[in-house]
Every structure is written in structure tokens, then in C-alpha cells.
Write a protein that holds these residues in place. Structure first.
Motif, PDB file in Angstrom:
ATOM      1  N   LYS A 135      11.349   1.138   6.028  1.00  0.00           N
ATOM      2  CA  LYS A 135      10.893  -0.051   7.072  1.00  0.00           C
ATOM      3  C   LYS A 135      12.195  -0.175   7.994  1.00  0.00           C
ATOM      4  O   LYS A 135      12.084  -0.778   9.018  1.00  0.00           O
TER       5      LYS A 135
ATOM      6  N   LEU B  83       5.679  -0.816   8.751  1.00  0.00           N
ATOM      7  CA  LEU B  83       5.835  -1.718  10.076  1.00  0.00           C
ATOM      8  C   LEU B  83       7.580  -1.618  10.215  1.00  0.00           C
ATOM      9  O   LEU B  83       8.245  -2.134   9.000  1.00  0.00           O
TER      10      LEU B  83
ATOM     11  N   TRP C 145       2.118  -8.955   6.273  1.00  0.00           N
ATOM     12  CA  TRP C 145       1.461  -8.837   7.589  1.00  0.00           C
ATOM     13  C   TRP C 145       0.002  -8.679   7.189  1.00  0.00           C
ATOM     14  O   TRP C 145      -0.576  -8.216   6.510  1.00  0.00           O
TER      15      TRP C 145
ATOM     16  N   ALA D 292       0.697   3.043   6.023  1.00  0.00           N
ATOM     17  CA  ALA D 292       1.189   2.431   7.197  1.00  0.00           C
ATOM     18  C   ALA D 292       2.456   1.702   7.107  1.00  0.00           C
ATOM     19  O   ALA D 292       2.585   1.262   5.870  1.00  0.00           O
TER      20      ALA D 292
ATOM     21  N   LYS E  38      -3.767  -7.377   7.529  1.00  0.00           N
ATOM     22  CA  LYS E  38      -3.966  -5.827   7.261  1.00  0.00           C
ATOM     23  C   LYS E  38      -5.072  -5.439   8.304  1.00  0.00           C
ATOM     24  O   LYS E  38      -5.556  -6.305   8.994  1.00  0.00           O
TER      25      LYS E  38
ATOM     26  N   TRP F 115       0.391  -2.026   3.851  1.00  0.00           N
ATOM     27  CA  TRP F 115       1.677  -1.857   4.442  1.00  0.00           C
ATOM     28  C   TRP F 115       2.570  -1.282   3.336  1.00  0.00           C
ATOM     29  O   TRP F 115       2.629  -1.716   2.262  1.00  0.00           O
TER      30      TRP F 115
END
Length: 141
Positions: free
Chosen positions: A82, A49, A57, A47, A59, A69
Motif C-alpha cells: 500500500k 488502496l 476504508w 483490493a 468496503k 482491502w
């Protein structure tokens, strides 16, 4: 559908606003995968962001396994960071090109007996696609 080319995208003004619909979709996806007897390897799930602020962040889970992340992910051969700077992708493409160039150097060097047309063909068919892959710049030829 192959697992290595599947991506889920959620957007929102804040990460929390994007995370709620993402978790809801994942819950529905889990039910669909179970129904069709498809096994998802959560260990390979990544993942990322794309958000300017740095923070820890929240989860989200897939099959009750937390997904962490990452700062970079590889999707269809393109390394996304990112901040979307593509520095890692550019460096990776450069290293891959240099490795391929060294492997083919004896064929395309000045002292090679290969014709210039064949040297050009090696460049166009093998070397240039390494640099041009996922490039937003259109090819002029």
C-alpha cells in the motif's frame, strides 16, 4: 482476458471519491459478465488502496459479496504494497533467486567442469531474469 491479469483502477483525492466511480464501474462490469456468461470468482478478488492515511476504508461489493482491502497484492508477478515501497517484492525476488542459485550451484561453482561460457549462459538465461523481472533499471547489455 484472463482473470489473473485484470485490474480496475479508480482515483480520487480521498478514498470515498475513488470508491463511488469504482462501485459504479463494477455494477456495469457485473452486467457485462452476466451477459457474456463469464463467472468471476470473487474469492480471488483483491483490493488495495494507495493512500497515506490509515483508516478503516469503506468496503465495496462484487455480486453482493464484500471485497476487503489488503495491505499487499500480487499483480503480474509483482507484489505491490500500500505504500509502494516494493520491500515485499524485493524480498520475494531475493528468496527466489537464492533458491534457483542453490539449485544450479553444482553447475556454476568453481569446481564445475562446465566452461565459463556455459556458466555465463546459465546466469544470463536463468538467474538474472529472476532479479531483473519488473525492474525499472534498464539492462545495459
Amino acid at each position: 482476458m484472463y482473470a489473473d491479469d485484470t485490474a480496475l483502477l479508480a482515483q480520487g483525492k480521498t478514498p470515498s471519491q475513488a470508491l463511488t466511480p469504482l462501485q459504479n464501474y463494477i455494477t456495469k462490469l457485473e452486467a457485462w459478465l452476466i451477459r457474456w456468461k463469464i463467472k468471476l470468482n470473487v474469492d480471488y478478488t483483491e483490493a488495495i488502496l494507495f493512500f497515506k492515511q490509515k483508516n478503516d476504508w469503506p468496503k465495496f461489493n462484487i455480486y453482493d459479496t464484500p471485497v476487503h482491502w489488503k495491505n499487499e497484492v500480487k499483480y503480474l508477478g509483482v507484489i505491490l504494497d500500500k505504500n509502494l515501497t516494493f520491500k515485499s517484492h524485493t524480498n520475494h525476488a531475493r528468496e527466489k533467486f537464492n533458491k534457483a542459485l542453490r539449485a544450479e550451484y553444482s553447475l556454476i561453482c568453481r569446481n564445475s567442469s562446465l566452461s565459463i561460457d556455459n556458466k555465463l549462459l546459465i546466469y544470463l538465461a536463468y538467474l538474472r531474469p529472476i532479479l531483473a523481472y519488473a525492474s525499472p533499471i534498464p539492462d545495459s547489455t
